[in-house]
Design a protein around this motif. Structure first.
Motif, short mmCIF file in Angstrom:
data_model
loop_
_atom_site.label_atom_id
_atom_site.label_comp_id
_atom_site.label_asym_id
_atom_site.label_seq_id
_atom_site.Cartn_x
_atom_site.Cartn_y
_atom_site.Cartn_z
N GLN A 179 -0.59 -11.73 -1.93
CA GLN A 179 0.78 -11.21 -2.10
C GLN A 179 1.63 -11.76 -0.98
N LYS A 180 2.58 -12.62 -1.33
CA LYS A 180 3.46 -13.20 -0.30
C LYS A 180 4.64 -12.24 -0.11
N ARG A 181 4.93 -11.85 1.15
CA ARG A 181 6.08 -10.96 1.41
C ARG A 181 7.20 -11.78 2.01
N LYS A 182 8.40 -11.42 1.61
CA LYS A 182 9.56 -12.14 2.14
C LYS A 182 10.08 -11.44 3.40
N GLY A 183 10.78 -12.19 4.25
CA GLY A 183 11.39 -11.61 5.44
C GLY A 183 10.69 -12.06 6.71
N THR A 184 11.23 -11.62 7.83
CA THR A 184 10.58 -11.95 9.10
C THR A 184 9.34 -11.08 9.22
N LYS A 185 8.47 -11.46 10.15
CA LYS A 185 7.23 -10.67 10.31
C LYS A 185 7.55 -9.23 10.68
N GLU A 186 8.58 -9.08 11.53
CA GLU A 186 8.95 -7.73 11.96
C GLU A 186 9.42 -6.90 10.76
N PRO A 198 4.13 -11.56 19.75
CA PRO A 198 2.90 -11.01 19.16
C PRO A 198 2.65 -9.56 19.59
N ILE A 199 3.09 -9.22 20.83
CA ILE A 199 2.86 -7.85 21.30
C ILE A 199 3.67 -6.87 20.48
N ASN A 200 4.88 -7.29 20.14
CA ASN A 200 5.73 -6.46 19.28
C ASN A 200 5.04 -6.22 17.92
N TYR A 201 4.46 -7.29 17.36
CA TYR A 201 3.78 -7.13 16.06
C TYR A 201 2.58 -6.19 16.22
N TYR A 202 1.83 -6.40 17.31
CA TYR A 202 0.65 -5.57 17.55
C TYR A 202 1.05 -4.10 17.66
N ASN A 203 2.12 -3.85 18.42
CA ASN A 203 2.57 -2.46 18.59
C ASN A 203 3.03 -1.86 17.26
N LEU A 204 3.71 -2.67 16.45
CA LEU A 204 4.15 -2.15 15.14
C LEU A 204 2.94 -1.80 14.26
N ILE A 205 1.93 -2.65 14.32
CA ILE A 205 0.72 -2.41 13.50
C ILE A 205 0.04 -1.11 13.95
N MET A 206 -0.10 -0.95 15.26
CA MET A 206 -0.83 0.22 15.76
C MET A 206 0.00 1.50 15.64
N LEU A 266 5.99 -2.46 5.36
CA LEU A 266 4.63 -2.04 4.99
C LEU A 266 4.27 -0.70 5.64
N ALA A 267 4.73 -0.52 6.89
CA ALA A 267 4.45 0.75 7.58
C ALA A 267 5.14 1.89 6.86
N ALA A 268 6.37 1.65 6.39
CA ALA A 268 7.11 2.71 5.68
C ALA A 268 6.41 3.07 4.38
N LEU A 269 5.74 2.09 3.78
CA LEU A 269 5.01 2.35 2.52
C LEU A 269 3.66 3.03 2.79
N GLY A 270 3.32 3.16 4.07
CA GLY A 270 2.03 3.80 4.42
C GLY A 270 0.85 2.87 4.17
N GLU A 271 1.11 1.56 4.16
CA GLU A 271 0.02 0.61 3.87
C GLU A 271 -0.95 0.53 5.05
N GLN A 272 -2.25 0.41 4.73
CA GLN A 272 -3.25 0.24 5.78
C GLN A 272 -4.14 -0.94 5.43
N TYR A 273 -4.64 -1.61 6.44
CA TYR A 273 -5.42 -2.83 6.20
C TYR A 273 -6.79 -2.74 6.88
N ASP A 274 -7.74 -3.43 6.24
CA ASP A 274 -9.10 -3.48 6.79
C ASP A 274 -9.22 -4.62 7.79
N MET A 275 -8.35 -5.60 7.62
CA MET A 275 -8.40 -6.78 8.49
C MET A 275 -6.99 -7.28 8.71
N VAL A 276 -6.65 -7.56 9.96
CA VAL A 276 -5.31 -8.09 10.26
C VAL A 276 -5.48 -9.34 11.12
#
Ligand SMILES: NC(=O)c1ccc[n+]([C@@H]2O[C@H](COP(=O)([O-])OP(=O)(O)OC[C@H]3O[C@@H](n4cnc5c(N)ncnc54)[C@H](O)[C@@H]3O)[C@@H](O)[C@H]2O)c1
Length: 457
Positions: free
Chosen positions: A76-83, A108-116, A89-99
């Motif tokens: 599934q390709k998502r459009k937009g910036t990574k942020e 990258p730290i910003n992305y990591y913080n958003l993921i966590m 995805l966070a708003a949708l409550g999505e969770q992943y087994d592998m990132v």
């Protein structure tokens, strides 16, 4: 790719390109962790992406912010910036087994913080950081080296993630999301009880595991017993498959062996005391104990009550009730001496209702007897560590109901089943694992009915 008995095998070879190394590492990881959902926030080689998609189950997906290399339906390709993607995805409550993220990208730290902070890495999920700093890079003074080190340091300092930097020059850093309930540090404002920490320090899914337990299943050569054998083995138990038909038992034991489960096939007619004694003694001699006794073998002969011969009655009772008692007693004696055991008998919905229009007096009565026997033993032995429960399936699609006499009745039965279908043997597997596990230790003498609602109509 090599194959073994038709199964594709992945094998490492001596190629040492970075792309190949990356694929080898990730292949091993997906095989160990079996992800269903993957989030890819950095570029991966086409080879790696193809491999990830191959291992994802049919309902799995790889969500990517990157260019899709192929028309792969699991991507599934998502459009937009990574942020933007991460926030969405966070708003949708999505969770992943592998990132997957790249330590040398911008932010990258910003992305990591958003993921966590968005809880997007599910418990036991794995985060793979590409281009992580290696010890040789740590003194490096270029910007990329600094960014990479900064990123690695953030993850290292995060108590929510257990991490390992691979001792190779491929620059991959792996983190596994762990539960803070397992930490030994006191946590402020938290009730640190068994609910938070998990009973015995184990979360509920771990409490269902049967690692190291010894089980047997009678009537394990086909149908429900075969499914029970697989379920107990998949949950970690060693399983003896016991059946009157040794060839069938051997075939199932071989299936288990192919899945890496310790198993053995044994021939026995459970209506014969000497056979049951031989089986129980052999299991104890080989494996030292019996933790789980799955007394499942049963037969059903149909006849109108006025025509039921004593021979048919005795045959049915000899297997379904007398034989089951012999098994309960033999296994129960071992379990009582161990101070622990789980007996799971197969009763039937016929213990509760009178299934119709087929006539099966002896069967129904014998299965009602199985429930009463289970209740009685369940209360008599629980204070010595032995729990006895039974499972009552509704009409299950197995060879037992494939006789010429019963086949035409299927349509009629379906009208009586709220679920609108017959049970499959796989519908019963979780119940046997639950009853075999320590998670059900307070349950005894129970008749667990799994019938798609049929007995309620
Ligand atoms: N199939 C259903 O609809 C259904 C519904 C409710 C309960 N059950 C019960 O579930 C259990 C398993 O049923 P199934 O549908 O898998 O049956 P099945 O006939 O498909 O398999 C039964 C297995 O038990 C073995 N067996 C029979 N008598 C034996 C004996 N004396 N000693 C050792 N092994 C023996 C057979 O060789 C066979 O491999 C039975 O107790 C049955 O009464 C079945």
């Amino acid at each position: 790719m090599e194959t073994f008995q038709g199964v594709k095998l992945w094998k490492a070879d001596c190629e040492s390109t970075m792309e190949h190394k990356e694929k080898q590492v990730y292949t091993m990881l997906v095989q160990l962790t079996r992800p269903r959902k993957i989030l890819q926030l950095c570029s991966l080689s086409t080879e790696s992406i193809g491999m990830l998609c191959d291992y994802l189950p049919d309902d799995g997906c790889l969500v990517t912010s990157d260019i899709c290399p192929a028309k792969e339906k699991k991507i599934q390709k998502r459009k937009g910036t990574k942020e933007e993607i991460l926030k969405e995805l966070a708003a949708l409550g999505e969770q992943y087994d592998m990132v997957f993220i790249d330590a040398t990208e911008e932010n990258p730290i910003n992305y990591y913080n958003l993921i966590m902070s968005g809880n997007m890495l599910r418990m036991n999920g794995v985060i793979c950081v590409q281009n992580a700093s290696t010890s040789s890079q740590e003194g490096i003074d270029d910007e990329t080296g600094f960014m990479s080190k900064e990123m690695t340091d953030v993850i290292k300092a995060d108590a929510r993630v257990e991490q390992v930097k691979l001792p190779s020059n491929c620059g991959i850093f792996i983190g596994r999301r762990i539960s803070l309930s397992q930490t030994s540090h006191p946590l402020k404002g938290i009730v640190e009880d068994d609910v938070f920490r998990g009973f015995g320090g184990h979360g509920i899914l771990d409490r269902l595991r049967l690692d190291g337990k010894v089980a047997y299943v009678t009537g394990g050569g086909q149908g429900i017993g075969r499914a029970f054998g697989h379920a107990l083995g998949e949950a970690g138990a060693k399983v003896a498959i016991v059946d009157m038909d040794l060839e069938k038992a051997e075939a199932v034991a071989h299936e288990l062996h192919l899945k890496g489960i310790n198993s053995v096939a044994m021939a026995a007619d459970i209506s014969k005391e000497e056979d049951v004694k031989r089986v129980v003694d052999a299991i104890v001699a080989n494996w030292g104990r019996i933790d789980i006794a799955c007394n499942n073998a049963g037969i059903n002969m149909n006849s109108a009550s006025e025509d039921t011969t004593l021979e048919e009655w005795d045959k049915t009772f000899n297997v379904n009730l007398r034989g089951l008692f012999i098994c309960c007693q033999a296994a129960g004696r071992v379990m009582l001496s161990q101070g622990y055991g789980k007996i799971i008998n197969t009763a039937s919905m016929a213990s509760l209702i009178v299934p119709h229009p087929q006539k099966q007096l002896a069967y129904n009565t014998s299965k009602a007897g199985v429930v009463k026997l289970t209740q009685t033993l369940g209360t008599e032995w629980i204070d010595r560590g032995v729990r006895v429960n039974c499972i009552s399936p509704g009409i299950v699609d197995t060879p037992l109901i494939h006789s010429e006499a019963l086949k035409p009745l299927v349509k009629r039965w379906l009208a009586d089943i709220p679920a609108g279908r017959l049970a499959q043997v796989t519908d019963l597997q979780a119940a046997v694992v639950y009853l075999a596990s320590e998670a059900s230790d307070y349950m005894t003498g129970h008749n667990l009915v799994i019938d798609g609602g049929q007995s309620l109509w």
